[in-house]
Write an enzyme that holds these catalytic residues in place. Structure first.
Site, mmCIF file in Angstrom:
data_model
loop_
_atom_site.group_PDB
_atom_site.id
_atom_site.type_symbol
_atom_site.label_atom_id
_atom_site.label_comp_id
_atom_site.label_asym_id
_atom_site.label_seq_id
_atom_site.Cartn_x
_atom_site.Cartn_y
_atom_site.Cartn_z
ATOM 1 N N ASP A 1 0.809 -1.219 0.000
ATOM 2 C CA ASP A 1 0.000 0.000 0.000
ATOM 3 C C ASP A 1 0.842 1.269 0.000
ATOM 4 O O ASP A 1 0.337 2.346 0.328
ATOM 5 C CB ASP A 1 -0.920 0.020 1.230
ATOM 6 C CG ASP A 1 -2.301 -0.555 0.943
ATOM 7 O OD1 ASP A 1 -2.662 -0.699 -0.240
ATOM 8 O OD2 ASP A 1 -3.026 -0.857 1.912
ATOM 9 N N LYS B 1 -0.391 4.638 -1.148
ATOM 10 C CA LYS B 1 -1.375 5.422 -0.393
ATOM 11 C C LYS B 1 -0.773 6.661 0.248
ATOM 12 O O LYS B 1 -1.508 7.477 0.808
ATOM 13 C CB LYS B 1 -2.043 4.558 0.681
ATOM 14 C CG LYS B 1 -3.190 3.726 0.153
ATOM 15 C CD LYS B 1 -3.950 3.047 1.281
ATOM 16 C CE LYS B 1 -5.141 2.266 0.732
ATOM 17 N NZ LYS B 1 -5.841 1.506 1.780
ATOM 18 N N HIS C 1 -3.247 -6.466 -5.332
ATOM 19 C CA HIS C 1 -4.082 -6.919 -4.221
ATOM 20 C C HIS C 1 -5.558 -6.591 -4.388
ATOM 21 O O HIS C 1 -6.400 -7.128 -3.659
ATOM 22 C CB HIS C 1 -3.558 -6.364 -2.877
ATOM 23 C CG HIS C 1 -3.539 -4.875 -2.742
ATOM 24 N ND1 HIS C 1 -2.510 -4.102 -3.242
ATOM 25 C CD2 HIS C 1 -4.399 -4.015 -2.148
ATOM 26 C CE1 HIS C 1 -2.750 -2.832 -2.961
ATOM 27 N NE2 HIS C 1 -3.887 -2.744 -2.297
ATOM 28 N N HIS C 2 -5.910 -5.748 -5.356
ATOM 29 C CA HIS C 2 -7.331 -5.481 -5.628
ATOM 30 C C HIS C 2 -7.810 -6.148 -6.917
ATOM 31 O O HIS C 2 -8.941 -5.916 -7.352
ATOM 32 C CB HIS C 2 -7.598 -3.972 -5.693
ATOM 33 C CG HIS C 2 -7.608 -3.314 -4.350
ATOM 34 N ND1 HIS C 2 -8.558 -3.590 -3.397
ATOM 35 C CD2 HIS C 2 -6.769 -2.397 -3.801
ATOM 36 C CE1 HIS C 2 -8.314 -2.864 -2.311
ATOM 37 N NE2 HIS C 2 -7.227 -2.149 -2.525
#
Length: 251
Positions: A89, A92, A140-141
């Site tokens: 992530d 982000k 991951h999505h």
């Protein structure tokens, strides 16, 4: 390094002082995977500490992914996925806190900004020469049926480790508090994940292995926030906890 980490943990608004407009991590020094792990843990902790809702998310994803992968594939792949998921992530860092903390449903333009983090993750890691990490972390999505993002990969286009991260990212998110809901119980989260597997979105074999892991281990304890600091600061963890006052409601 410890002083810088503590400084940012106490005041996440200072992150911009440590980041370039276009973040690229470059060094002539070659690090082993074990050596790089410590730097990855610091980076992920500083990122997650921007929000009280994600303060242990990257560590939780990394820890459960490591345990699950070790059980299925062995220690080498477990070590790889642990470091890759610590950074899954990292993009982000560019996502506004106003979006991360929003209690209601995101508007269409806000959702575009939120989804952008996986693209930023991919390019930040690729520019750093961490190509395999970028492939694992930025997927991951994605979902097996092609309904995920950012590319819309399907099952036969995915690495096994990408499928693991997809499942554990959902598991971690469901069992963490969010602005719009309280954390789910482990069993409740597993039921939702299992239904996603039935619907063809997540890998059924890996989901069953996760359920077996949950039966054998206290996963709530494994992903406990205190372990982030134990991993980061080792014998100095008590000193750091006092320095940033972990009992404060602001953390």
């Amino acid at each position: 390094m410890k002083k810088a980490a503590v400084y940012l943990l106490k005041d996440f608004t200072k992150h911009h002082l440590f980041l370039e407009e276009e973040p690229q991590f470059h060094s002539e020094k070659m690090l082993s995977l074990e050596e790089y792990n410590h730097y990855a843990m610091i980076l992920s902790a500083l990122l997650d500490f921007r929000s009280p809702y994600t303060r242990s998310h990257s560590f939780a994803v990394a820890r459960v992914s490591e345990l699950l992968t070790k059980d299925i594939l062995g220690e080498a792949d477990a070590a790889l996925i642990f470091t890759a998921t610590l950074l899954h992530d990292i993009g982000k860092i560019k996502t506004p806190l106003s979006i991360l903390h929003k209690k209601g449903r995101l508007q269409a333009n806000e959702m575009i900004i939120m989804k952008r983090h996986v693209v930023d993750t991919y390019y930040m890691l690729e520019r750093a020469g961490l190509k395999l990490f970028s492939l694992i972390g930025a997927a991951h999505h994605e979902r097996l049926d092609g309904s995920g993002y950012p590319i819309g990969l399907k099952s036969d286009q995915m690495l096994f480790l990408q499928k693991v991260v997809q499942i554990i990212d959902v598991f971690s998110a469901l069992t963490e508090r969010r602005p719009y809901r309280e954390p789910m119980e482990i069993r409740e989260a597993l039921d939702i994940i299992e239904q996603d597997a039935v619907n063809g979105k997540l890998d059924g074999f890996i989901v069953q292995k996760l359920k077996e892991l949950a039966n054998n281990l206290d996963l709530r304890e494994e992903i406990s926030f205190k372990h982030v600091f134990e991993e980061l600061f080792k014998n100095g963890v008590d000193e750091v906890i006092q320095m940033i006052d972990l009992t404060s409601n602001a953390i």
